[in-house]
Design an enzyme around this catalytic site. Structure first.
Site: not given
Ligand code: CTP
Length: 404
Positions: A204-206, A271
């Site tokens: 995943s990402n932030r 994102a």
């Protein structure tokens, strides 16, 4: 506005005829679809004469002149569906996605505002089964209007009476919103995606989803129908926003594609994970099984694909950059065939990912980049809509000039 009235079998069905008159009087086009039992309470002829349109009964298996299935054709025609009076039976059918007659099949084929006006005996309305079906619909963004307290057809009084028709007319009219973007649909994506490695791990990402949620809220405030496709985040749904929760990039892709053709403005804030694991394990992997590395596959570029699936929509992307902001944004503008790219510098710890504030540069094809200085994400959303609102209206006007 084009309104489909779904009429069910209840004593209050005669009021549907009055509602047809009220809607027509207010300048709206109305078509009616009757459930089987509705015909015991109001005749198709009455509704046909009042609406000056054919009345839909159960003839949907007949082919149409355009070759389109009738329920699909009618769902595409309607800008709002109002079920009045809604019986306990039809509320249950709608809540559970059943399609066992023309009306419920048409509702399933419809992707717009649905208004349900229940009318029944108060004991029926208060049944836990009926209450939880109504709650299910409410959670999905269906407007349940009434019933109200009053005299009941079966004698006595209680909660069960159809809401006043003037209230219903007002709710139907407001379903298209008022404000500068009334009548337009804005589709926003937000948050990260989770690409599962196994049942407990994911890539995943932030992204926190805050910027996308702020934009969806602003679109609703300006009167648009605001549809938010949200990745896995814990944020509350903003007022007036229809939310679809997804987890992976593939789910986001599917959710966006299904709604893109009806959108006037699409803002891809999410994102989206660029890579997914080639094959997700169905059991938790041992450390030793992961030590050789992961085999990854690129996910489809959703924004880029929209140039083909939603050519009429104004398409906007976000670019999260850590260096060469301008070069990255200009490349994405071209590569993704977007009208605008909103760029932010995610290497700064005070703005962007996870923060409540942001600062963005707006890139478009024929204007100099425009800075929106550091402010709360709500304020940035307002400033962005000051640019995107007029742009989408101009875009729509240009499209209709081309069409005519
Ligand atoms: N985007 C998308 N589908 C993807 C990846 C990104 O629709 N699979 C969209 C994002 O929602 C955003 C825009 O494309 O609006 C730019 O995303 P970004 O991650 O900055 O760009 P990438 O295309 O991933 O390019 P790069 O990794 O080279 O920076």
């Amino acid at each position: 506005m084009r309104v489909l009235l779904g009429v069910c079998g209840g004593i209050a069905a005669y009021k549907a005829a009055e509602l047809v008159r009220a809607l027509r009087g207010a300048g709206h086009e109305v078509r009616c679809a009757l459930t089987r039992s509705a015909e015991s309470f109001v005749t198709p002829l009455t509704l046909e004469v009042l609406s000056t349109e054919r009345v839909y009964r159960q003839e949907y298996l007949q082919p149409t002149e355009t070759g389109e299935e009738l329920h699909v054709e009618l769902a595409a025609w309607a800008e709002a569906i109002c079920v009045v009076p809604a019986t306990a039976h039809t509320i249950g059918r709608l809540a559970h996605g059943l399609a066992d007659d023309f009306l419920t099949t048409t509702v399933l084929a419809f992707d717009g505002p649905i208004i349900v006006a229940p009318a029944m005996h108060s004991i029926m309305w208060m049944q836990p089964a009926v209450q939880s079906n109504a709650e299910l619909l409410r959670k999905r963004g269906v407007a349940i209007v009434g019933p109200v307290i009053g005299e009941l057809a079966s004698g006595g009084s209680g909660v069960g009476r159809l809401v006043d028709l003037t209230v219903l007319l007002d709710v139907i009219e407001r379903s298209q919103g008022s404000g500068e973007l009334a009548g337009l649909t804005v589709l926003v994506t937000a948050g990260p995606t989770h690409e599962a490695i196994d049942p407990v791990r994911f890539l995943s990402n932030r992204s926190s989803g805050k910027m996308g949620f702020a934009l969806a809220a602003e679109a609703a405030r300006r009167g648009a129908r605001s549809v938010l496709v949200a990745g896995p985040v814990e944020l509350p749904t903003p007022a007036g926003v229809e939310r679809i929760d997804v987890v992976s990039a593939a789910e986001m892709h599917e959710a966006v594609e299904r709604r893109a053709a009806r959108a006037d403005l699409i803002i891809m804030v999410a994102a989206v994970g660029d890579f997914r694991v080639s094959s997700t394990a169905h059991r938790k992997l041992e450390k030793s099984e992961l030590s050789g590395g992961l085999s990854l596959q690129q996910t489809p570029d959703i924004l880029k694909g929209l140039a083909e699936s939603a050519p009429g929509a104004l398409r906007v992307g976000f670019a999260a950059e850590t260096e060469n902001l301008e070069a990255g944004a200009c490349r994405k503008l071209e590569q993704k065939d977007a009208a605008f790219i909103i760029a932010n510098d995610v290497s700064r710890s005070d703005i962007g990912f996870g923060q409540n504030e942001n600062e963005v540069l707006v890139f478009s094809r024929d204007a100099e980049p425009q800075l929106i200085p550091k402010a709360s994400k709500d304020a940035i959303a307002r400033s962005l809509f000051d640019i995107l609102g007029p742009a989408v209206l101009a875009h729509g006007a240009a499209l209709s000039r081309v069409a005519s």
